[in-house]
Design an enzyme around this catalytic site. Structure first.
Site, PDB file in Angstrom:
ATOM      1  N   LYS A 270      49.709 -67.133  77.081  1.00  0.00           N
ATOM      2  CA  LYS A 270      49.110 -68.246  77.815  1.00  0.00           C
ATOM      3  C   LYS A 270      50.186 -69.286  78.095  1.00  0.00           C
ATOM      4  O   LYS A 270      50.826 -69.796  77.174  1.00  0.00           O
ATOM      5  CB  LYS A 270      47.972 -68.879  76.999  1.00  0.00           C
ATOM      6  CG  LYS A 270      47.447 -70.207  77.576  1.00  0.00           C
ATOM      7  CD  LYS A 270      46.272 -70.778  76.787  1.00  0.00           C
ATOM      8  CE  LYS A 270      45.898 -72.185  77.251  1.00  0.00           C
ATOM      9  NZ  LYS A 270      44.787 -72.797  76.489  1.00  0.00           N
ATOM     10  N   ASP A 275      47.819 -79.184  79.751  1.00  0.00           N
ATOM     11  CA  ASP A 275      46.365 -79.030  79.804  1.00  0.00           C
ATOM     12  C   ASP A 275      45.690 -80.392  79.680  1.00  0.00           C
ATOM     13  O   ASP A 275      45.501 -80.902  78.580  1.00  0.00           O
ATOM     14  CB  ASP A 275      45.894 -78.099  78.683  1.00  0.00           C
ATOM     15  CG  ASP A 275      44.394 -77.857  78.727  1.00  0.00           C
ATOM     16  OD1 ASP A 275      43.757 -78.218  79.747  1.00  0.00           O
ATOM     17  OD2 ASP A 275      43.858 -77.294  77.740  1.00  0.00           O
ATOM     18  N   LYS A 282      40.118 -84.207  79.173  1.00  0.00           N
ATOM     19  CA  LYS A 282      40.183 -84.420  77.733  1.00  0.00           C
ATOM     20  C   LYS A 282      40.248 -85.912  77.426  1.00  0.00           C
ATOM     21  O   LYS A 282      40.716 -86.687  78.250  1.00  0.00           O
ATOM     22  CB  LYS A 282      41.460 -83.771  77.174  1.00  0.00           C
ATOM     23  CG  LYS A 282      41.440 -82.267  77.069  1.00  0.00           C
ATOM     24  CD  LYS A 282      42.756 -81.765  76.479  1.00  0.00           C
ATOM     25  CE  LYS A 282      42.781 -80.247  76.439  1.00  0.00           C
ATOM     26  NZ  LYS A 282      41.796 -79.668  75.522  1.00  0.00           N
ATOM     27  N   ASP A 352      38.024 -77.259  81.059  1.00  0.00           N
ATOM     28  CA  ASP A 352      38.967 -77.294  79.943  1.00  0.00           C
ATOM     29  C   ASP A 352      39.046 -75.940  79.224  1.00  0.00           C
ATOM     30  O   ASP A 352      39.904 -75.744  78.374  1.00  0.00           O
ATOM     31  CB  ASP A 352      38.561 -78.404  78.972  1.00  0.00           C
ATOM     32  CG  ASP A 352      39.681 -78.801  78.025  1.00  0.00           C
ATOM     33  OD1 ASP A 352      40.836 -78.375  78.262  1.00  0.00           O
ATOM     34  OD2 ASP A 352      39.396 -79.537  77.060  1.00  0.00           O
ATOM     35  N   ARG A 356      41.400 -68.933  78.895  1.00  0.00           N
ATOM     36  CA  ARG A 356      40.762 -67.617  79.010  1.00  0.00           C
ATOM     37  C   ARG A 356      40.702 -67.146  80.457  1.00  0.00           C
ATOM     38  O   ARG A 356      40.662 -65.942  80.717  1.00  0.00           O
ATOM     39  CB  ARG A 356      39.357 -67.681  78.377  1.00  0.00           C
ATOM     40  CG  ARG A 356      38.432 -68.666  79.039  1.00  0.00           C
ATOM     41  CD  ARG A 356      37.234 -69.009  78.177  1.00  0.00           C
ATOM     42  NE  ARG A 356      37.576 -69.923  77.078  1.00  0.00           N
ATOM     43  CZ  ARG A 356      36.708 -70.335  76.158  1.00  0.00           C
ATOM     44  NH1 ARG A 356      35.446 -69.916  76.190  1.00  0.00           N
ATOM     45  NH2 ARG A 356      37.096 -71.151  75.203  1.00  0.00           N
TER      46      ARG A 356
HETATM   47  N1  BES Z   1      44.411 -75.717  74.961  1.00  0.00           N
HETATM   48  C1  BES Z   1      43.113 -75.958  74.497  1.00  0.00           C
HETATM   49  C2  BES Z   1      42.891 -75.531  73.039  1.00  0.00           C
HETATM   50  C3  BES Z   1      43.623 -76.308  71.987  1.00  0.00           C
HETATM   51  C4  BES Z   1      43.010 -77.361  71.335  1.00  0.00           C
HETATM   52  C5  BES Z   1      44.880 -75.931  71.592  1.00  0.00           C
HETATM   53  C6  BES Z   1      43.679 -78.046  70.337  1.00  0.00           C
HETATM   54  C7  BES Z   1      45.552 -76.614  70.588  1.00  0.00           C
HETATM   55  C8  BES Z   1      44.943 -77.662  69.964  1.00  0.00           C
HETATM   56  C9  BES Z   1      42.107 -75.178  75.341  1.00  0.00           C
HETATM   57  O1  BES Z   1      42.435 -75.006  76.663  1.00  0.00           O
HETATM   58  C10 BES Z   1      40.829 -75.948  75.311  1.00  0.00           C
HETATM   59  O2  BES Z   1      40.792 -77.019  75.834  1.00  0.00           O
HETATM   60  N2  BES Z   1      39.791 -75.375  74.704  1.00  0.00           N
HETATM   61  C11 BES Z   1      38.520 -75.991  74.606  1.00  0.00           C
HETATM   62  C12 BES Z   1      37.494 -74.972  74.995  1.00  0.00           C
HETATM   63  C13 BES Z   1      36.108 -75.533  75.147  1.00  0.00           C
HETATM   64  C14 BES Z   1      36.037 -76.413  76.368  1.00  0.00           C
HETATM   65  C15 BES Z   1      35.151 -74.381  75.270  1.00  0.00           C
HETATM   66  C16 BES Z   1      38.334 -76.442  73.164  1.00  0.00           C
HETATM   67  O3  BES Z   1      38.788 -75.739  72.254  1.00  0.00           O
HETATM   68  O4  BES Z   1      37.760 -77.504  72.956  1.00  0.00           O
HETATM   69 ZN    ZN Z   2      44.425 -75.044  77.084  1.00  0.00          ZN
HETATM   70 MN    MN Z   3      41.809 -76.614  77.882  1.00  0.00          MN
END
Ligand code: BES
Ligand code: ZN
Ligand code: MN
Length: 507
Positions: A270, A275, A282, A352, A356
């Site tokens: 990835k 992000d 966020k 966010d 995936r």
């Molecule tokens: N890059 C983030 C996941 C992440 C969070 C990595 C904290 C490292 C530290 C990912 O893209 C994300 O935002 N995931 C969301 C998914 C949710 C919206 C279903 C998450 O984990 O909150």
């Molecule tokens: Zn991410």
């Molecule tokens: Mn994200």
């Protein structure tokens, strides 16, 4: 930094700094081990004194600096405790070697020496590899953007590992292996630490290309036109809110061995270079850490560099799937329905959950282009994985037990621990949308398993493992061999997995 292996002759050594690994001292006997007599001699008996007095106990992490005051050509001796021999682990040696290098740096010593400690549990070759890794890892600095080099910042040029005469050959091969792997890991760290204004998707693809040229790998970079031609609708959607457009880089390592059809393993990373969450923005606090959201891709680049030099007997395809997730007038939105390269449609419920989406297309692409024996992906995919495992382990999700066994055992050897987590049909069912084939979020419960279940829809029946490195890809707790910032996690782990790729296959 270079690692040299030399035959030990402590008496005749001329060194600005000699580091000596010392196992735990028996608190009853407090005796100096025979192998340390030579060190005691150049120290004029001080080693015996600090051991007999109990001032130095050889506990893991303990250090003590001593100054020979006789005829010795060695200026300083650094004692490094490594704990009980019966429990000695490679990670302890990595740390100790890291301490030797960081102490040398702070004292302006360019060529320190390290007396190797090996045991039955951790024989010379393993010990030499671990020390070499720890030393090279410690030579990496994450503060390269400071305009003034801080004091105590002289680089260490080379470490001499001192081993017993009969062991030089074995130790040399192992130390060189360790250095190759650690250099790969340092490259991964460097890329991950780069700020997102510099490291755009195009830039990480360029870095992959540059690395490929340096070590003789084939590398192909796909730009937006090519990604459109290949119908990567999910990956393109994630990147469409940023002026820094998406890229996919494919690195190809072919073993030279006589085997006609070597097994093929695809490793997919990835590479979200930043992000923000996109339209599902966020919260601001800590958002800067999301520059590390390309750590999986960085690991692929570092790993492929190591692979090109270690030359394992498997074909390895490394894929960098890169995009930037930003909100603008062109950004994808909640409610959008995307058509992925596989043809499966995806209802967006949260922009966010972008990792995936880019992986969906990258996984499908490698599965259909290479018909691999196995696919392994690395991704900072879910906050839920951080909640479950913290920074103590990478989450491992897979559809094959043999792959789980191989990756877990590599995790124990390399100190990059992984822990198996479930991906069940129930999780897969949960990711079905009412109006499209899939939705991209499953809610809070088992968030890392539902994310993995989403990915599993894009690998068919191919053996696959997903490594959620959200909690392990970066750290704010520095150690001697691990500065603040990116860890480069996964390089040591997968170098070991690929090197020992099971001959009988994993299906
Ligand atoms: N890059 C983030 C996941 C992440 C969070 C990595 C904290 C490292 C530290 C990912 O893209 C994300 O935002 N995931 C969301 C998914 C949710 C919206 C279903 C998450 O984990 O909150
Ligand atoms: Zn991410
Ligand atoms: Mn994200």
């Amino acid at each position: 930094m270079k690692v040299r292996v030399e035959t030990r002759d402590v008496g005749r050594l001329r060194s600005e700094l000699l580091a000596v690994m010392i196992p735990k001292i028996d608190s009853e006997k407090r005796r100096l081990a025979n192998r340390l007599q030579g060190v005691d001699r150049i120290l004029g008996g001080q080693l015996r004194q600090v051991i007999e007095s109990g001032d130095f106990r050889g506990n893991a992490g303990e250090t003590l600096l001593l100054f020979p005051n006789g005829e010795s050509e060695t200026r300083r001796v650094l004692l490094l405790g490594v704990g009980a021999d019966a429990e000695l682990e490679a990670e302890t040696l990595r740390r100790a070697a890291g301490s030797a290098v960081s102490q040398a740096r702070s004292k302006g010593v360019a060529n320190p020496s390290l007396l190797l400690h090996a045991t039955r549990r951790l024989p010379t070759a393993d010990a030499a590899q671990a020390c070499s890794e720890g030393a090279v890892l410690a030579s990496y600095r994450s503060d390269g953007w400071k305009t003034k080099r801080e004091q105590n910042g002289d680089e260490v040029e080379a470490l001499s590992l001192l081993v017993d005469g009969g062991d030089t050959r074995k130790a040399r091969a192992a130390a060189s292996r360790g250095a190759i792997i650690a250099e790969g890991q340092n490259l991964a760290r460097q890329l991950s630490n780069e700020p997102p204004n510099d490291l755009t998707p195009a830039a990480i693809a360029r870095e992959a290309q540059r690395m490929a040229k340096e070590v003789g790998l084939r590398c192909k970079v796909m730009n937006v036109a090519e990604l459109k031609r290949r119908k990567m609708g999910a990956l393109l959607a994630v990147g469409q809110g940023s002026a820094n457009t998406p890229r996919v880089a494919v690195l190809d390592y072919q073993p030279k061995s006589g085997r006609r059809n070597p097994p093929t393993v695809c490793v997919v990373g990835k590479g979200i270079t930043f992000d923000s969450g996109g339209i599902s923005l966020k919260p601001g606090g800590g958002m800067q850490d999301m520059k590390h959201d390309m750590s999986g891709a960085a690991t692929v680049v570092g790993l492929m560099r190591a692979v090109a030099q270690l030359r394992p007997a498997v074909r390895v395809i490394g894929v960098v799937a890169a995009a930037e997730n930003l909100p603008d007038g062109n950004a994808y939105r909640p409610g959008d329905i995307l058509t992925s390269m596989s043809g499966l449609t995806i209802e967006i419920q949260n922009t966010d959950a972008e990792g995936r989406l880019i992986l969906a297309d990258a996984l499908h692409m490698v599965n259909s282009d290479y018909e691999p024996d196995a696919i392994i992906d690395l991704a900072t995919l879910t906050g839920a994985c951080v909640v479950a495992l913290g920074s103590w382990a990478t989450g491992l999700f897979s559809n094959r037990d043999a792959l789980v066994r191989s990756i877990r055992s590599a995790g124990e050897h390399t100190g990059e621990r992984v822990w198996p987590m479930p991906v069940w049909d129930a999780h897969r069912d949960h990711m079905r949308s009412q109006i499209a084939d899939l939705k991209n979020v499953g809610g809070r419960d088992a968030g890392s398993s539902t994310a993995a279940a989403f990915l599993s829809r894009f690998v068919g029946d191919t053996a696959w493992a997903h490594l959620d490195i959200a909690g392990t890809a970066w750290t704010s707790k520095a150690q001697p061999h691990q500065p603040y910032g990116a860890t480069g996690v996964g390089v040591r782990l997968l170098a070991e997995v690929l090197d020992g790729w099971p001959r009988g296959g994993i299906s």
